[in-house]
Design a protein around this motif. Structure first.
Motif, mmCIF file in Angstrom:
data_model
loop_
_atom_site.group_PDB
_atom_site.id
_atom_site.type_symbol
_atom_site.label_atom_id
_atom_site.label_comp_id
_atom_site.label_asym_id
_atom_site.label_seq_id
_atom_site.Cartn_x
_atom_site.Cartn_y
_atom_site.Cartn_z
ATOM 1 N N ARG A 121 36.929 44.141 15.443
ATOM 2 C CA ARG A 121 38.222 44.639 15.729
ATOM 3 C C ARG A 121 38.179 46.238 15.749
ATOM 4 N NH1 ARG A 121 41.472 41.403 11.479
ATOM 5 N NH2 ARG A 121 39.551 41.943 10.216
ATOM 6 N N LEU A 122 37.433 46.691 14.870
ATOM 7 C CA LEU A 122 37.311 48.457 14.994
ATOM 8 C C LEU A 122 36.456 48.788 16.234
ATOM 9 C CD1 LEU A 122 36.823 49.415 11.537
ATOM 10 C CD2 LEU A 122 38.836 49.702 12.806
ATOM 11 N N ALA A 123 35.515 47.861 16.809
ATOM 12 C CA ALA A 123 34.704 47.979 17.894
ATOM 13 C C ALA A 123 35.817 48.013 19.190
ATOM 14 C CB ALA A 123 33.515 47.082 18.072
ATOM 15 N N LYS A 124 36.804 47.103 18.979
ATOM 16 C CA LYS A 124 37.666 47.049 20.138
ATOM 17 C C LYS A 124 38.672 48.002 20.150
ATOM 18 C CE LYS A 124 41.232 43.501 21.764
ATOM 19 N NZ LYS A 124 42.206 44.463 21.729
ATOM 20 N N LEU A 125 38.975 48.687 18.968
ATOM 21 C CA LEU A 125 39.920 49.748 18.790
ATOM 22 C C LEU A 125 39.129 50.879 19.520
ATOM 23 C CD1 LEU A 125 42.349 51.251 18.021
ATOM 24 C CD2 LEU A 125 41.642 51.474 15.684
ATOM 25 N N PRO A 224 40.471 59.931 16.913
ATOM 26 C CA PRO A 224 40.114 59.254 15.744
ATOM 27 C C PRO A 224 40.997 57.735 15.605
ATOM 28 C CG PRO A 224 40.941 61.644 15.044
ATOM 29 C CD PRO A 224 41.245 61.429 16.545
ATOM 30 N N LEU A 225 40.920 56.858 14.978
ATOM 31 C CA LEU A 225 41.076 55.520 14.960
ATOM 32 C C LEU A 225 42.716 55.386 14.670
ATOM 33 C CD1 LEU A 225 38.202 53.779 13.092
ATOM 34 C CD2 LEU A 225 38.740 54.095 15.656
ATOM 35 N N LEU A 226 43.181 56.446 13.690
ATOM 36 C CA LEU A 226 44.674 56.444 13.470
ATOM 37 C C LEU A 226 45.351 57.325 14.389
ATOM 38 C CD1 LEU A 226 44.370 56.895 9.789
ATOM 39 C CD2 LEU A 226 44.928 54.779 10.612
ATOM 40 N N PRO A 227 46.657 56.762 14.660
ATOM 41 C CA PRO A 227 47.411 55.620 14.113
ATOM 42 C C PRO A 227 46.990 54.370 14.685
ATOM 43 C CG PRO A 227 48.878 56.794 15.513
ATOM 44 C CD PRO A 227 47.528 57.799 15.520
ATOM 45 N N SER A 228 47.075 53.207 14.043
ATOM 46 C CA SER A 228 46.677 52.051 14.389
ATOM 47 C C SER A 228 47.201 50.732 13.269
ATOM 48 C CB SER A 228 45.186 51.741 14.843
ATOM 49 O OG SER A 228 45.137 50.670 15.141
ATOM 50 N N LEU A 230 46.196 48.118 12.973
ATOM 51 C CA LEU A 230 44.895 47.221 12.626
ATOM 52 C C LEU A 230 44.164 48.023 11.210
ATOM 53 C CD1 LEU A 230 42.481 45.254 13.037
ATOM 54 C CD2 LEU A 230 41.414 47.175 14.335
ATOM 55 N N VAL A 231 44.237 48.919 11.078
ATOM 56 C CA VAL A 231 43.735 49.855 9.880
ATOM 57 C C VAL A 231 44.396 49.254 8.679
ATOM 58 C CG1 VAL A 231 42.735 51.884 8.809
ATOM 59 C CG2 VAL A 231 42.760 51.447 11.252
ATOM 60 N N ALA A 232 45.916 49.400 8.672
ATOM 61 C CA ALA A 232 46.626 48.742 7.565
ATOM 62 C C ALA A 232 46.245 47.241 7.437
ATOM 63 C CB ALA A 232 48.257 48.947 7.715
ATOM 64 N N GLN A 233 46.283 46.791 8.630
ATOM 65 C CA GLN A 233 45.799 45.215 8.400
ATOM 66 C C GLN A 233 44.600 45.141 7.776
ATOM 67 O OE1 GLN A 233 45.961 43.130 11.782
ATOM 68 N NE2 GLN A 233 44.833 41.587 11.240
ATOM 69 N N LEU A 234 43.689 45.759 7.850
ATOM 70 C CA LEU A 234 42.319 45.690 7.409
ATOM 71 C C LEU A 234 42.362 45.941 5.946
ATOM 72 C CD1 LEU A 234 39.880 47.155 10.034
ATOM 73 C CD2 LEU A 234 39.852 44.904 9.420
ATOM 74 N N ALA A 235 43.190 47.101 5.466
ATOM 75 C CA ALA A 235 43.402 47.512 4.004
ATOM 76 C C ALA A 235 43.746 46.368 3.279
ATOM 77 C CB ALA A 235 43.973 48.741 4.030
ATOM 78 N N LEU A 236 44.931 45.632 3.716
ATOM 79 C CA LEU A 236 45.168 44.440 2.948
ATOM 80 C C LEU A 236 44.382 43.525 3.026
ATOM 81 C CD1 LEU A 236 49.014 44.539 4.184
ATOM 82 C CD2 LEU A 236 48.260 44.917 1.752
ATOM 83 N N GLU A 237 43.690 43.016 4.059
ATOM 84 C CA GLU A 237 42.916 42.012 3.991
ATOM 85 C C GLU A 237 41.680 42.161 3.041
ATOM 86 O OE1 GLU A 237 41.042 41.413 8.100
ATOM 87 O OE2 GLU A 237 42.821 40.900 9.036
ATOM 88 N N HIS A 238 41.129 43.434 2.886
ATOM 89 C CA HIS A 238 40.140 43.596 1.993
ATOM 90 C C HIS A 238 40.530 43.652 0.387
ATOM 91 C CE1 HIS A 238 37.103 45.704 4.889
ATOM 92 N NE2 HIS A 238 37.847 44.425 5.372
ATOM 93 N N PHE A 239 42.052 44.013 0.294
ATOM 94 C CA PHE A 239 42.737 43.914 -0.789
ATOM 95 C C PHE A 239 42.480 42.525 -1.456
ATOM 96 C CE2 PHE A 239 46.648 42.883 -2.886
ATOM 97 C CZ PHE A 239 46.722 43.863 -4.057
ATOM 98 N N ASP A 240 43.062 41.627 -0.564
ATOM 99 C CA ASP A 240 43.377 40.135 -0.805
ATOM 100 C C ASP A 240 42.016 39.409 -1.065
ATOM 101 O OD1 ASP A 240 45.989 40.398 -0.417
ATOM 102 O OD2 ASP A 240 45.991 39.651 2.017
ATOM 103 N N ALA A 241 40.951 40.065 -0.370
ATOM 104 C CA ALA A 241 39.680 39.477 -0.571
ATOM 105 C C ALA A 241 39.046 39.826 -1.966
ATOM 106 C CB ALA A 241 38.700 39.775 0.592
ATOM 107 N N ALA A 242 39.471 41.078 -2.288
ATOM 108 C CA ALA A 242 38.900 41.364 -3.795
ATOM 109 C C ALA A 242 39.788 40.874 -4.942
ATOM 110 C CB ALA A 242 39.226 43.162 -3.901
ATOM 111 N N VAL A 243 40.742 40.398 -4.642
ATOM 112 C CA VAL A 243 41.502 39.735 -5.571
ATOM 113 C C VAL A 243 41.136 38.127 -5.727
ATOM 114 C CG1 VAL A 243 44.156 38.843 -6.133
ATOM 115 C CG2 VAL A 243 43.784 41.095 -5.728
ATOM 116 N N ALA A 244 40.541 37.544 -4.305
ATOM 117 C CA ALA A 244 40.382 36.265 -4.291
ATOM 118 C C ALA A 244 38.977 36.087 -5.080
ATOM 119 C CB ALA A 244 40.300 35.712 -2.828
#
Length: 255
Positions: A121-125, A224-228, A230-244
């Motif tokens: 998704r970052l490649a798409k951005l 640069p990539l921000l603002p987007s 997507l980046v906030a979404q990725l941060a939360l996905e990685h947060f959730d993955a670490a907790v899981a």
């Protein structure tokens, strides 16, 4: 400096903003920059993360340049509070594998999430940031760079993801600590007959490395990539993955 409370609102200067023992907080840890626009974009990213997850405390920390430093933030957390450090960084490297890993290892109950990239998704951005280019141009995918070989491997994967979306030749290059440099990659594409060269900035925000891209001899440099969102979404996905992952590990230990 900006932090957010458990309710997602701003924390007044001087407040810890850490919530209560027994809760889980995110420490959104960035590199740090002296660039005012870069600081504002990273702060906006933390606010976007908090907006997407009401009730989650999103704390501010840095590995370089700015304060508060990550070890200080972690030392200030109440005992029993679980902290998940989410690197606001785009690849593995020294800051992820040493600075963040050591800080997490020193505090029981703390977790380290994966950095934000690479991700298709970052490649798409990046593709969207570049937009349409004139015929027969080439693209340099410019990352900050790391001495860690696995970091360069991740950038090559991202370059391949970008290349499948583009008609242009894509070369990966680095601002520091790895080869080729961005100016060398620009020169290589010109030597291969490119009519023009665009640099795709694989950087989160304006700062030292992004400024250097403007001196690399390219005809165009993307934002640069921000603002987007997507980046906030990725941060939360990685947060959730670490907790899981921590929950799975705890379950295996109990069985």
């Amino acid at each position: 400096m900006m932090q957010t409370t458990l309710g997602g609102g701003p924390v007044a200067e001087g407040s810890t903003g850490t919530g209560d023992a027994g809760t889980t907080v995110m420490i959104a840890c960035a590199h740090g920059t002296n660039n005012a626009d870069g600081r504002a974009r990273i702060n906006r990213l933390r606010a976007d993360i908090a907006d997407l997850r009401p009730g989650l405390a999103v704390l501010e920390a840095y590995v370089d340049v700015q304060e508060p430093a990550l070890p200080e933030v972690m030392a200030g957390l109440p005992a029993g509070m679980r902290a998940v450090v989410v690197p606001l960084l785009l690849t593995v490297g020294f800051h992820v594998q040493v600075d963040i890993a050591h800080a997490v290892a020193r505090r029981p109950g703390s977790l380290a999430a994966a950095p934000l990239g690479p991700d298709p998704r970052l490649a798409k951005l990046l593709d969207e940031r570049l937009g349409a280019l004139p015929a027969h141009w080439g693209i340099v995918l410019a990352a900050a760079g790391s001495s860690r070989p696995e970091a360069a491997g991740q950038i090559e994967v991202l370059a391949a993801d970008l290349a499948v979306r583009r008609p242009e030749t894509v070369l990966a290059a680095y601002g520091a600590s790895a080869k080729p440099t961005v100016p060398d990659a620009v020169a290589q594409l010109r030597a291969q007959g490119a009519a023009g060269v665009a640099v795709a900035s694989y950087l989160l925000a304006p700062g030292y490395f992004h400024d250097q891209l403007g001196t690399a001899g390219a005809d165009r440099v993307s934002e640069p990539l921000l603002p987007s969102p997507l980046v906030a979404q990725l941060a939360l996905e990685h947060f959730d993955a670490a907790v899981a992952a921590a929950a799975r590990k705890a379950g295996q230990g109990a069985s």
